[in-house]
Design a protein around this motif. Structure first.
Motif, mmCIF file in Angstrom:
data_model
loop_
_atom_site.group_PDB
_atom_site.id
_atom_site.type_symbol
_atom_site.label_atom_id
_atom_site.label_comp_id
_atom_site.label_asym_id
_atom_site.label_seq_id
_atom_site.Cartn_x
_atom_site.Cartn_y
_atom_site.Cartn_z
ATOM 1 N N HIS A 212 0.790 -1.142 0.162
ATOM 2 C CA HIS A 212 -0.241 -0.179 0.016
ATOM 3 C C HIS A 212 1.027 1.226 -0.018
ATOM 4 C CE1 HIS A 212 -3.093 2.635 2.324
ATOM 5 N NE2 HIS A 212 -3.063 2.767 1.086
ATOM 6 N N ILE B 257 -2.243 1.069 -4.653
ATOM 7 C CA ILE B 257 -1.565 -0.176 -4.044
ATOM 8 C C ILE B 257 -0.948 -0.747 -5.317
ATOM 9 C CG2 ILE B 257 -2.125 -2.715 -3.834
ATOM 10 C CD1 ILE B 257 -4.437 -1.674 -1.795
ATOM 11 N N TYR C 201 -9.904 0.749 -4.952
ATOM 12 C CA TYR C 201 -8.194 0.763 -5.099
ATOM 13 C C TYR C 201 -7.809 1.052 -6.413
ATOM 14 C CZ TYR C 201 -8.814 -0.487 -0.046
ATOM 15 O OH TYR C 201 -9.127 -0.434 1.380
ATOM 16 N N LEU D 192 -6.294 -0.294 5.929
ATOM 17 C CA LEU D 192 -6.188 0.147 4.589
ATOM 18 C C LEU D 192 -7.291 1.349 4.554
ATOM 19 C CD1 LEU D 192 -6.587 -2.825 2.274
ATOM 20 C CD2 LEU D 192 -4.547 -1.270 2.473
#
Length: 250
Positions: free
Chosen positions: A61, A67, A85, A245
């Motif tokens: 990350h 990512i 993401y 996250l």
């Protein structure tokens, strides 16, 4: 409203989403009971089965919604994309044996990229663009071996890693190797058995008080106003980190 963590591994609020290795139902359930959504990582078939599903092997990350993911792990790429993401595919295939399995097993702390010799070039290029200092470590399992406490403090059982972190002015607790399970290996690492679930709470996969250096660990965390929780009553097990996250900053 959940927000993506700005800095890898270091939440400023309550973690809303985290990623752990697939196959650890008790740990997943405990996290969900804390109102944390769990994304399970299913890893690359080219990686040794013992660490195949470890998230710190399969992706890194960068912060925000970006990512870098193993380019040969289409399932994880699709799963993370569905969660919003922005996925950047690694340049390297992630595969066994070591050190070809650790291209994404790096850390960013204190505006420094800590990396091993086979770190993916995309990560090093990102660090360069962000004007980060880059420090090469002999230990390829950088994240696995390192328990992130805060932006300036770590716990590790790797003496070489500890020495280099200390040289950079970081606060370091060096503990004994062992005491952490990792099927297929003699032992696992503390960094792989934990993760921050809010700014001041470190969650462990098992009963951290059973670790032989528990008193040292507890004192180090207490000094930094970090409390710890054990997600199961079993021995600590290395699952490739609990990676936060998203978080709620309200």
């Amino acid at each position: 409203m959940p927000e993506f963590l700005k800095q890898p591994f270091l939440p400023n609020g309550k973690v809303e989403t985290c990623c752990i290795a697939k196959g650890f139902g008790k740990i997943k359930k405990s996290l969900e009971q804390l109102s944390i959504k769990v994304i399970e990582c299913e890893g690359c078939e080219e990686v040794d089965i013992s660490i195949r599903n470890h998230p710190d092997i399969n992706f890194f990350h960068l912060g925000g919604n970006k990512i870098i993911c193993a380019k040969n792990n289409e399932k994880l790429i699709n799963n993370l994309s569905e969660e919003g993401y922005e996925i950047i595919k690694s340049r390297n295939d992630i595969k066994s044996p070591y050190p070809y399995d650790v291209s994404l097993n790096v850390m960013i702390l204190d505006n420094i990229l800590w990396y091993g010799k086979t770190a993916d070039e995309l990560i090093k290029e990102y660090a360069q663009k962000q004007n980060m200092t880059k420090i090469l470590l002999n230990q390829g399992y950088v994240k696995c071996t390192t328990c992130v406490v805060n932006n300036h403090s770590i716990i590790t059982s790797d003496s070489g890693t500890a020495k280099i972190f200390k040289k950079q002015g970081m606060d370091v607790l060096l503990i004994e190797q062992g005491g952490i399970e990792l099927p297929g290996y003699n032992y696992g690492f503390l960094g792989g058995s934990c993760g921050l679930i809010d700014k001041n709470t470190l969650a462990f996969t098992g009963d951290v008080s059973r670790h032989e250096d528990w008193n040292k660990i507890k004192a180090f965390l207490t000094e930094r106003e970090i409390k710890c929780i054990s997600l199961t009553e079993e021995r600590l097990i290395d699952i490739g980190s609990i990676i936060p996250l998203t978080e709620n900053l309200v």
